[in-house]
Design a protein around this motif. Structure first.
Motif, PDB file in Angstrom:
ATOM      1  N   TRP A   1     -18.293  18.222  49.359  1.00  0.00           N
ATOM      2  CA  TRP A   1     -19.084  17.972  48.154  1.00  0.00           C
ATOM      3  C   TRP A   1     -18.332  17.047  47.212  1.00  0.00           C
ATOM      4  O   TRP A   1     -18.933  16.226  46.532  1.00  0.00           O
ATOM      5  N   LEU A   2     -17.021  17.216  47.149  1.00  0.00           N
ATOM      6  CA  LEU A   2     -16.212  16.420  46.228  1.00  0.00           C
ATOM      7  C   LEU A   2     -16.047  14.983  46.696  1.00  0.00           C
ATOM      8  O   LEU A   2     -15.860  14.076  45.891  1.00  0.00           O
ATOM      9  N   LEU A   3     -16.096  14.769  47.990  1.00  0.00           N
ATOM     10  CA  LEU A   3     -15.872  13.435  48.539  1.00  0.00           C
ATOM     11  C   LEU A   3     -17.131  12.575  48.533  1.00  0.00           C
ATOM     12  O   LEU A   3     -17.070  11.375  48.798  1.00  0.00           O
ATOM     13  N   ALA A   4     -18.272  13.198  48.243  1.00  0.00           N
ATOM     14  CA  ALA A   4     -19.534  12.457  48.207  1.00  0.00           C
ATOM     15  C   ALA A   4     -19.652  11.718  46.878  1.00  0.00           C
ATOM     16  O   ALA A   4     -19.681  12.345  45.812  1.00  0.00           O
ATOM     17  N   ASP A   5     -19.708  10.401  46.921  1.00  0.00           N
ATOM     18  CA  ASP A   5     -19.886   9.584  45.718  1.00  0.00           C
ATOM     19  C   ASP A   5     -18.853   9.939  44.644  1.00  0.00           C
ATOM     20  O   ASP A   5     -19.173  10.183  43.488  1.00  0.00           O
ATOM     21  N   SER A   6     -17.579   9.964  45.052  1.00  0.00           N
ATOM     22  CA  SER A   6     -16.520  10.391  44.150  1.00  0.00           C
ATOM     23  C   SER A   6     -15.804   9.211  43.502  1.00  0.00           C
ATOM     24  O   SER A   6     -15.495   8.224  44.175  1.00  0.00           O
ATOM     25  N   PRO A   7     -15.493   9.308  42.200  1.00  0.00           N
ATOM     26  CA  PRO A   7     -14.709   8.261  41.544  1.00  0.00           C
ATOM     27  C   PRO A   7     -13.203   8.484  41.719  1.00  0.00           C
ATOM     28  O   PRO A   7     -12.400   7.703  41.202  1.00  0.00           O
ATOM     29  N   PHE A   8     -12.827   9.542  42.435  1.00  0.00           N
ATOM     30  CA  PHE A   8     -11.421   9.890  42.601  1.00  0.00           C
ATOM     31  C   PHE A   8     -10.932   9.557  44.004  1.00  0.00           C
ATOM     32  O   PHE A   8     -11.727   9.434  44.945  1.00  0.00           O
ATOM     33  N   ASP A   9      -9.618   9.459  44.149  1.00  0.00           N
ATOM     34  CA  ASP A   9      -9.018   9.053  45.422  1.00  0.00           C
ATOM     35  C   ASP A   9      -9.030  10.157  46.466  1.00  0.00           C
ATOM     36  O   ASP A   9      -8.930   9.877  47.661  1.00  0.00           O
ATOM     37  N   SER A  10      -9.127  11.394  46.027  1.00  0.00           N
ATOM     38  CA  SER A  10      -9.077  12.513  46.970  1.00  0.00           C
ATOM     39  C   SER A  10      -9.872  13.686  46.416  1.00  0.00           C
ATOM     40  O   SER A  10     -10.171  13.750  45.215  1.00  0.00           O
ATOM     41  N   ALA A  11     -10.192  14.626  47.310  1.00  0.00           N
ATOM     42  CA  ALA A  11     -10.898  15.829  46.883  1.00  0.00           C
ATOM     43  C   ALA A  11     -10.041  16.624  45.900  1.00  0.00           C
ATOM     44  O   ALA A  11     -10.548  17.190  44.924  1.00  0.00           O
ATOM     45  N   GLU A  12      -8.749  16.647  46.142  1.00  0.00           N
ATOM     46  CA  GLU A  12      -7.862  17.421  45.277  1.00  0.00           C
ATOM     47  C   GLU A  12      -7.796  16.823  43.874  1.00  0.00           C
ATOM     48  O   GLU A  12      -7.788  17.549  42.872  1.00  0.00           O
ATOM     49  N   ALA A  13      -7.763  15.507  43.774  1.00  0.00           N
ATOM     50  CA  ALA A  13      -7.759  14.862  42.462  1.00  0.00           C
ATOM     51  C   ALA A  13      -9.066  15.139  41.726  1.00  0.00           C
ATOM     52  O   ALA A  13      -9.080  15.364  40.504  1.00  0.00           O
ATOM     53  N   HIS A  14     -10.162  15.120  42.456  1.00  0.00           N
ATOM     54  CA  HIS A  14     -11.474  15.404  41.884  1.00  0.00           C
ATOM     55  C   HIS A  14     -11.529  16.847  41.388  1.00  0.00           C
ATOM     56  O   HIS A  14     -11.966  17.133  40.262  1.00  0.00           O
ATOM     57  N   ARG A  15     -11.052  17.760  42.220  1.00  0.00           N
ATOM     58  CA  ARG A  15     -11.027  19.176  41.865  1.00  0.00           C
ATOM     59  C   ARG A  15     -10.147  19.414  40.631  1.00  0.00           C
ATOM     60  O   ARG A  15     -10.497  20.178  39.728  1.00  0.00           O
ATOM     61  N   ASN A  16      -9.028  18.738  40.593  1.00  0.00           N
ATOM     62  CA  ASN A  16      -8.114  18.900  39.465  1.00  0.00           C
ATOM     63  C   ASN A  16      -8.742  18.413  38.157  1.00  0.00           C
ATOM     64  O   ASN A  16      -8.495  18.979  37.085  1.00  0.00           O
ATOM     65  N   ALA A  17      -9.573  17.371  38.234  1.00  0.00           N
ATOM     66  CA  ALA A  17     -10.230  16.859  37.029  1.00  0.00           C
ATOM     67  C   ALA A  17     -11.217  17.887  36.472  1.00  0.00           C
ATOM     68  O   ALA A  17     -11.317  18.050  35.243  1.00  0.00           O
ATOM     69  N   TYR A  18     -11.954  18.569  37.343  1.00  0.00           N
ATOM     70  CA  TYR A  18     -12.836  19.635  36.873  1.00  0.00           C
ATOM     71  C   TYR A  18     -12.029  20.720  36.158  1.00  0.00           C
ATOM     72  O   TYR A  18     -12.404  21.182  35.070  1.00  0.00           O
ATOM     73  N   ALA A  19     -10.934  21.122  36.784  1.00  0.00           N
ATOM     74  CA  ALA A  19     -10.110  22.170  36.188  1.00  0.00           C
ATOM     75  C   ALA A  19      -9.557  21.726  34.841  1.00  0.00           C
ATOM     76  O   ALA A  19      -9.565  22.485  33.859  1.00  0.00           O
ATOM     77  N   ARG A  20      -9.091  20.489  34.789  1.00  0.00           N
ATOM     78  CA  ARG A  20      -8.508  19.977  33.553  1.00  0.00           C
ATOM     79  C   ARG A  20      -9.549  19.901  32.440  1.00  0.00           C
ATOM     80  O   ARG A  20      -9.257  20.222  31.276  1.00  0.00           O
ATOM     81  N   PHE A  21     -10.771  19.476  32.772  1.00  0.00           N
ATOM     82  CA  PHE A  21     -11.838  19.435  31.776  1.00  0.00           C
ATOM     83  C   PHE A  21     -12.047  20.821  31.169  1.00  0.00           C
ATOM     84  O   PHE A  21     -12.109  20.983  29.935  1.00  0.00           O
ATOM     85  N   LEU A  22     -12.153  21.833  32.024  1.00  0.00           N
ATOM     86  CA  LEU A  22     -12.434  23.188  31.549  1.00  0.00           C
ATOM     87  C   LEU A  22     -11.249  23.773  30.780  1.00  0.00           C
ATOM     88  O   LEU A  22     -11.433  24.484  29.787  1.00  0.00           O
ATOM     89  N   GLU A  23     -10.050  23.465  31.219  1.00  0.00           N
ATOM     90  CA  GLU A  23      -8.864  23.939  30.501  1.00  0.00           C
ATOM     91  C   GLU A  23      -8.792  23.328  29.100  1.00  0.00           C
ATOM     92  O   GLU A  23      -8.510  24.018  28.118  1.00  0.00           O
ATOM     93  N   LEU A  24      -9.046  22.025  29.030  1.00  0.00           N
ATOM     94  CA  LEU A  24      -9.059  21.353  27.732  1.00  0.00           C
ATOM     95  C   LEU A  24     -10.128  21.954  26.824  1.00  0.00           C
ATOM     96  O   LEU A  24      -9.886  22.219  25.639  1.00  0.00           O
ATOM     97  N   ARG A  25     -11.301  22.155  27.390  1.00  0.00           N
ATOM     98  CA  ARG A  25     -12.418  22.666  26.590  1.00  0.00           C
ATOM     99  C   ARG A  25     -12.112  24.066  26.066  1.00  0.00           C
ATOM    100  O   ARG A  25     -12.426  24.389  24.914  1.00  0.00           O
ATOM    101  N   LEU A  26     -11.514  24.884  26.891  1.00  0.00           N
ATOM    102  CA  LEU A  26     -11.162  26.225  26.458  1.00  0.00           C
ATOM    103  C   LEU A  26     -10.114  26.191  25.347  1.00  0.00           C
ATOM    104  O   LEU A  26     -10.172  26.978  24.402  1.00  0.00           O
ATOM    105  N   SER A  27      -9.178  25.255  25.445  1.00  0.00           N
ATOM    106  CA  SER A  27      -8.091  25.188  24.461  1.00  0.00           C
ATOM    107  C   SER A  27      -8.575  24.774  23.075  1.00  0.00           C
ATOM    108  O   SER A  27      -7.900  25.046  22.075  1.00  0.00           O
TER     109      SER A  27
END
Length: 265
Positions: free
Chosen positions: A222-248
């Motif tokens: 799912w992450l590799l489909a039409d992704s602006p990131f170089d890897s699934a892990e980078a894409h996944r990390n961006a989701y996590a970072r967004f939510l962490e920032l928002r919570l903070s």
């Protein structure tokens, strides 16, 4: 991520029952190999895997925070379904969705939440508004509440319109730190008088570890489909970072909801 190693179950669709045509992406009721009925969301629908990612993240974070959410499962769809469906539109959707999709347990007999009929207490209303502000969920309005009453209890459904920033990923770190402007249309906003209390309660139990455990559930494909990131892990990390920032900086969207409520009443 291998769905077989996930805490979510994986089922195999055995029967396409009927489309739910009130949904813009043509979700359907389907039966799986465990003999349960599910509301099936298709990866081949208009918004593609992004809607499934939002559904997965939103639903599982809501469950962790104590809301009633139908069980979410991965659903494998065999390509043969596309050959037997007579409706051409549905046939195309099924063909485009062969493989791994997402489904929610079908709550048989549930009725759509009606704010005129059912009164939601301020604590629950505030917690739901907090959740939707955190997730940037634009789809919990009077026109479409995405809540059900089942066995006299309130259940939340359909978080596929959450995280709308991910359709472009433009300035996503900046967006994580903004108020949620669409909260003004939230069906429960007028009852959400305990936003500060909801914020305190949720920040005591939600942290980066829980966020990353949910984001880790997203399948690589799912992450590799039409992704602006170089890897699934980078894409996944961006989701996590967004939510962490928002919570903070949750006080920003909490204050935004409080201001919107004052304007409403």
């Amino acid at each position: 991520m291998d769905p077989n190693n996930s805490r979510l179950r994986t089922v195999h669709v055995t029967r396409y029952v009927t489309p739910l045509r009130e949904g813009g992406s043509l979700p359907a009721i389907a039966e799986a190999d465990d003999d349960f009925l599910y509301v099936l969301k298709f990866r081949g629908a208009g918004q593609g895997p992004k809607a499934l990612i939002a559904e997965l993240i939103g639903g599982e974070l809501a469950r962790f925070l104590g809301f009633r959410i139908p069980e979410i499962v991965f659903a494998n769809l065999d390509e043969a379904f596309g050959r037997t469906e007579p409706d051409e539109e549905i046939q195309d959707l099924l063909r485009a969705s062969a493989g791994l999709n997402l489904a929610m347990h079908y709550l048989s007999g549930a009725v759509t939440f009606d704010p005129i009929v059912t009164v939601v207490d301020p604590q629950l209303a505030s917690r739901i508004v907090w959740l939707d502000s955190f997730l940037a969920n634009v789809d919990r309005t009077a026109r479409n509440t995405n809540m059900l009453m089942w066995h006299k209890e309130l259940w939340l459904i359909d978080h596929g319109a959450s995280l709308y920033f991910h359709h472009s990923w433009q300035n996503w770190e900046e967006q994580a730190q903004r108020p949620f402007a669409q909260v003004k249309d939230h069906v429960l906003l007028r009852y959400a008088t305990e936003m500060d209390e909801a914020d305190t309660a949720f920040k005591k139990i939600l942290n980066a570890d829980q966020i990353r455990s949910v984001v880790a559930l997203i399948p690589d494909e799912w992450l590799l489909a039409d992704s602006p990131f170089d890897s699934a892990e980078a894409h996944r990390n961006a989701y996590a970072r967004f939510l962490e920032l928002r919570l903070s900086v949750s006080e920003i969207f909490v204050k935004g909801a409080q201001n919107a409520r004052e304007s409403l009443i």
